[in-house]
Design an enzyme around this catalytic site. Sequence first.
Site, PDB file in Angstrom:
ATOM      1  NE  ARG A  37      31.155  42.885  18.460  1.00 58.49           N
ATOM      2  CZ  ARG A  37      30.031  42.521  19.465  1.00 58.49           C
ATOM      3  NH1 ARG A  37      30.453  42.000  20.164  1.00 58.49           N
ATOM      4  NH2 ARG A  37      28.890  43.004  19.209  1.00 58.49           N
TER       5      ARG A  37
ATOM      6  CG  HIS B 170      22.576  37.283  24.099  1.00 60.07           C
ATOM      7  ND1 HIS B 170      22.211  38.379  23.593  1.00 60.07           N
ATOM      8  CD2 HIS B 170      23.872  37.060  23.905  1.00 60.07           C
ATOM      9  CE1 HIS B 170      23.065  39.107  23.099  1.00 60.07           C
ATOM     10  NE2 HIS B 170      24.212  38.420  23.220  1.00 60.07           N
TER      11      HIS B 170
ATOM     12  CB  CYS C 282      22.940  46.403  26.256  1.00 60.82           C
ATOM     13  SG  CYS C 282      22.222  46.990  24.832  1.00 60.82           S
TER      14      CYS C 282
ATOM     15  CG  ASP D  63      27.805  36.894  23.830  1.00 63.15           C
ATOM     16  OD1 ASP D  63      27.281  37.934  23.989  1.00 63.15           O
ATOM     17  OD2 ASP D  63      27.661  36.093  22.739  1.00 63.15           O
TER      18      ASP D  63
ATOM     19  CB  SER E  29      24.182  42.882  20.682  1.00 62.89           C
ATOM     20  OG  SER E  29      23.721  41.459  20.643  1.00 62.89           O
TER      21      SER E  29
ATOM     22  CE  LYS F 223      25.242  36.237  20.509  1.00 65.17           C
ATOM     23  NZ  LYS F 223      26.253  37.244  20.360  1.00 65.17           N
TER      24      LYS F 223
ATOM     25  CE1 TYR G  90      33.814  42.085  12.079  1.00 65.34           C
ATOM     26  CE2 TYR G  90      31.475  41.982  12.926  1.00 65.34           C
ATOM     27  CZ  TYR G  90      32.983  42.631  13.118  1.00 65.34           C
ATOM     28  OH  TYR G  90      33.415  43.249  14.099  1.00 65.34           O
TER      29      TYR G  90
ATOM     30  NE  ARG H 297      24.389  39.602  16.275  1.00 63.40           N
ATOM     31  CZ  ARG H 297      23.449  40.070  16.571  1.00 63.40           C
ATOM     32  NH1 ARG H 297      22.467  39.834  15.879  1.00 63.40           N
ATOM     33  NH2 ARG H 297      23.281  41.010  17.524  1.00 63.40           N
TER      34      ARG H 297
HETATM   35  P1  GTP Z   1      27.953  42.024  22.743  1.00 65.84           P
HETATM   36  O1  GTP Z   1      29.205  41.571  22.580  1.00 65.84           O
HETATM   37  O2  GTP Z   1      27.398  42.651  21.554  1.00 65.84           O
HETATM   38  O3  GTP Z   1      26.968  41.083  23.228  1.00 65.84           O
HETATM   39  O4  GTP Z   1      27.771  43.306  23.794  1.00 65.84           O
HETATM   40  P2  GTP Z   1      27.928  43.494  25.455  1.00 65.84           P
HETATM   41  O5  GTP Z   1      26.578  43.147  26.051  1.00 65.84           O
HETATM   42  O6  GTP Z   1      28.821  42.417  25.840  1.00 65.84           O
HETATM   43  O7  GTP Z   1      28.458  44.948  25.759  1.00 65.84           O
HETATM   44  P3  GTP Z   1      29.791  45.391  26.298  1.00 65.84           P
HETATM   45  O8  GTP Z   1      30.010  45.186  27.669  1.00 65.84           O
HETATM   46  O9  GTP Z   1      30.850  45.299  25.201  1.00 65.84           O
HETATM   47  O10 GTP Z   1      29.449  47.042  26.170  1.00 65.84           O
HETATM   48  C1  GTP Z   1      29.002  47.558  25.085  1.00 65.84           C
HETATM   49  C2  GTP Z   1      29.154  49.129  25.318  1.00 65.84           C
HETATM   50  O11 GTP Z   1      28.603  49.686  26.494  1.00 65.84           O
HETATM   51  C3  GTP Z   1      30.955  49.528  25.509  1.00 65.84           C
HETATM   52  O12 GTP Z   1      30.894  50.566  24.689  1.00 65.84           O
HETATM   53  C4  GTP Z   1      30.670  49.935  27.001  1.00 65.84           C
HETATM   54  O13 GTP Z   1      31.861  50.650  27.061  1.00 65.84           O
HETATM   55  C5  GTP Z   1      29.376  50.237  27.440  1.00 65.84           C
HETATM   56  N1  GTP Z   1      29.044  50.053  28.849  1.00 65.84           N
HETATM   57  C6  GTP Z   1      29.064  48.960  29.320  1.00 65.84           C
HETATM   58  N2  GTP Z   1      28.936  48.943  30.538  1.00 65.84           N
HETATM   59  C7  GTP Z   1      28.344  50.137  30.554  1.00 65.84           C
HETATM   60  C8  GTP Z   1      27.939  51.003  32.030  1.00 65.84           C
HETATM   61  O14 GTP Z   1      27.734  50.408  33.078  1.00 65.84           O
HETATM   62  N3  GTP Z   1      27.589  52.142  31.889  1.00 65.84           N
HETATM   63  C9  GTP Z   1      27.919  53.089  30.595  1.00 65.84           C
HETATM   64  N4  GTP Z   1      27.465  54.192  30.387  1.00 65.84           N
HETATM   65  N5  GTP Z   1      28.435  52.291  29.506  1.00 65.84           N
HETATM   66  C10 GTP Z   1      28.682  50.955  29.461  1.00 65.84           C
HETATM   67  C1  SPV Z   2      26.361  39.994  19.589  1.00 61.91           C
HETATM   68  O1  SPV Z   2      26.141  40.739  18.786  1.00 61.91           O
HETATM   69  O2  SPV Z   2      25.613  39.849  20.702  1.00 61.91           O
HETATM   70  C2  SPV Z   2      27.766  39.531  19.576  1.00 61.91           C
HETATM   71  C3  SPV Z   2      28.541  39.671  18.530  1.00 61.91           C
HETATM   72  O3  SPV Z   2      28.145  38.952  20.610  1.00 61.91           O
HETATM   73  S1  SPV Z   2      28.320  38.583  17.247  1.00 61.91           S
HETATM   74  O4  SPV Z   2      29.282  37.579  17.567  1.00 61.91           O
HETATM   75  O5  SPV Z   2      28.516  39.014  16.038  1.00 61.91           O
HETATM   76  O6  SPV Z   2      26.872  38.114  17.484  1.00 61.91           O
HETATM   77 MN    MN Z   3      26.391  39.184  22.570  1.00 59.17          MN
END
Ligand code: GTP
Ligand code: SPV
Ligand code: MN
Length: 656
Positions: free
Chosen positions: A437, A295, A319, A342, A317, A275, A266, A117
Amino acid sequence: MVFSDITSANNMDTAQMKSVITEVSEMTAEINKRNLDLETPNLKDFQGKIASLSLKVRTFVGECVRLCQPSDIHICDGSDRELKNLLNIMQKAGMIEPLPKYNNCWLARTDPGDVARVESKTFIVTKDRRETIPMPKKGVKGLLGNWLSPDDLKTAIQERFPGCMAGRTMYVVPYSMGPVGSPLSKIGIELTDSPYVVASMRTMTRMGESVLEALQDNDFVKCLHSVGCPLPLKKNLVNNWPCDPERTIVTHIPETKEIISFGSGYGGNSLLGKKCFALRIGSTIARKEGWLAEHMLILGITNPKGVKKYIAAAFPSACGKTNLAMMTPSLPGYKVVCVGDDIAWMKFDEDGILRAINPENGFFGVAPGTSMHTNPVAMKTVLSNTIFTNVAKTSDGGVFWEGLEKETPNDVTITSWLGDTNWSKESGKPAAHPNSRFCTPAGQCPIIDPQWEDPKGVPISAILFGGRRPEGVPLIYEAFNWRHGVMVGAAMRSEATAAAEHKAKVIMHDPFAMRPFFGYNFGHYLQHWLSMEERTDKPLPQIFHVNWFRKDEKGHFIWPGFGENVRVLDWVLQRIDGNNVGEECAVGILPKPSSLNMEGLENQNIDLDELFRIPKDFWQQEIEDIEKYFTEQVGDDLPNEIAEELKKLGKRIEKL
Ligand code: GTP
Ligand code: SPV
Ligand code: MN
C-alpha cells in the site's frame, strides 16, 4: 471505561455497575493494582508531560500507562519536526528506508506475518451476542462478524497488555475523523507504541494539537494499540518490524466507544481511526444518531454541460474504490474530482438532503495495479510525503510493483518486498505483496475536490454497489427503488482479495462491502438502511450495481475499466437527470440499447451483449445462494422487506 480510573470505578451508580463495561473496568483496575506493585514506571515522571491534557484524557493515559508500562510518553502535536523525528527513529531502527527518487518518501517492509487485516481476530464486544451478530442457523459458522463477551475481553487484555510497552515510548495521538471542528467530525485518541502508526495516522487523519484544542473536556473514542513486543525482546524481530501475529487481536466496545488492538502494526489493524473507528464504532454511532457510516468512496463528476453531481460507491476491499474515486475520464468534456476513496459518513441536512463527508485525511491505497495507465492521478499523488509498505524498490531509489513494468527503466535492478535483491519476473513470485500500500495525504491529490473539506459535506445523488463478479452480473443496472436497492446491497458478492487473510478467487458474500466492518447485527443494519425512506421527504439517492470485472471464457476482463468507467457514470447521470435511457428487466433497470456512450471504443470489439447478458441459470443459482446465506446467516433478523424483494427477483428471473 475499560481504562477508567481505579478510584472512580468504585463510585459508579447502579445502572453503570450493571453495564458490560463495569465488569471490564473492575478487571482493568485489578490488573492495574497488580501492576502498580510491580515495576511500575513512575507516573509522576510523566505528570509534567500530561499536565496540559484534559482530565478525561489524562485519566485515560494514566490508566494505560499503568497497564502497559511504557518507558516514556510523547504527546503528538502533529508538527513537521515531530514527523522528522519519528522518521529518524524508524530509520535508525531499520523499519523504514528513504526512497531518494522522490521527495520525502519512505519504504517500510513488514514482518511477512503481518501484511493485511486479520478478520478472524477482529471482534465486537457486547454483553448480548445478538447485538453484534445475527444468530446463524444451528451448526453453521457465523460469517457476519465475530463476537466476544466482556469476560473473554477481560481475559484477552489480561493475557496481553500488562507491561506490553516496556522499554518503548507510548505515543498519545489525538486525531479527528473529519475536518477539525466540523459538526460532522468525531475525535479519537490513540495510544500506541508504534512510530509507524503515528506517522501514518498523521497522514490518514487530522492529527495533533488542534484536535486537543477542539476536544476541550469532551468525550472521545478511546483507542489503545500495542505491537506487543516489550523490550528486551523475547525473540528476534523479522525485518525489524515488531508484531505478534500469533496473539493479534482487534477489539471494539461500541457501548463505551473503545478500541483495543494488539499484535499487528499493519493497516486496518493498527490505524485505529480507519476501519475500527470510522466504520465499526462509526456504524453503531450512526445507527443511534440516524445516519450512515459506510465503506464508500465519494466522487464529484461534472458533465460536458457543466452539471456537477456527487456519487458514493461501496466496493469491497481491493475492488476499485480508489481507482474510481480518482479516475481520469476517457470521454471528452467530463471532469471527475475526488472527495474520498474509502469511507463515507452520510447524514441528512436540515433540508432532508443526504450529505457525505470523507472522515479521512489521506489514502491508504493498494499499490499493485496502480500505474500512469490505470491511475495517473494516484501516481502523481504519491510522489512526495508518502510511506509505501511492502512494495518492491528499484536500484535508482524508486518503487516497483506489479503493473509498473512499462514505467520502470530497464537498467535498474529490483529488490522484492521480501528483500530478494535481484528479483525477476521469472522467479514466479510477485515483487510487491498483493496488499502492499501507499499512505499519502489526500490534499496532494491533483483532482481533490475543492469542497472535500466542506464541513456540511457534499450532496449525494447516487449510490453504487459493486464487486468482482467474473460471471453473470451485468456492467450496470439500477435498482427499481430504495427498498430493492437495499436488497441489492445486502446480496452483494465478490471474489476474495488480498486485503484480508482469505484465499483469493473464492466468491464471497460481502453485503454493502461492509461484512468485515459491521459494528452491529447486520439484520439491524438492514433495518436502519430501510428506515432512511422515513427520514426524509426528499428523494433519496438512486441505487445502482456495477461490475467492472466480468470475464470471458479465457479469463480476460471484457470491460476495459478504469477511465472508461466514466461511460457507466455518464449513464448514471442520465438516470439521475430523469432521462429515458433505461429499460426494466429481471434484475433491475438496464441501459437501453445504444444509451451507453461507446464513442471512441468502436475498434476495441467490446461485446456489449455479453456485458449485459442475464443468464437465467446463473441467476437462479445466485438467488438460491443468497437465500441460503440470508437464512443461515441472518435468520430471524432479516427484515421481511428484504426477503420479499428477493422473492420478487426470483419470480422475475423465472419469467426469463
Ligand atoms: P481498498 O483500499 O482495499 O479498499 O481497495 P479499493 O476498493 O480502493 O481498490 P483499488 O481501487 O485500490 O483497486 C484494487 C485493484 O483493482 C487494483 O489492482 C486496481 O488496479 C484494480 N482495479 C481497479 N479498478 C479497476 C477496473 O475498472 N478494472 C479492472 N480490471 N481492475 C481495476
Ligand atoms: C481495506 O482493506 O478496505 C483497506 C485497507 O482500506 S485497511 O486499512 O487495511 O483496512
Ligand atoms: Mn478500503
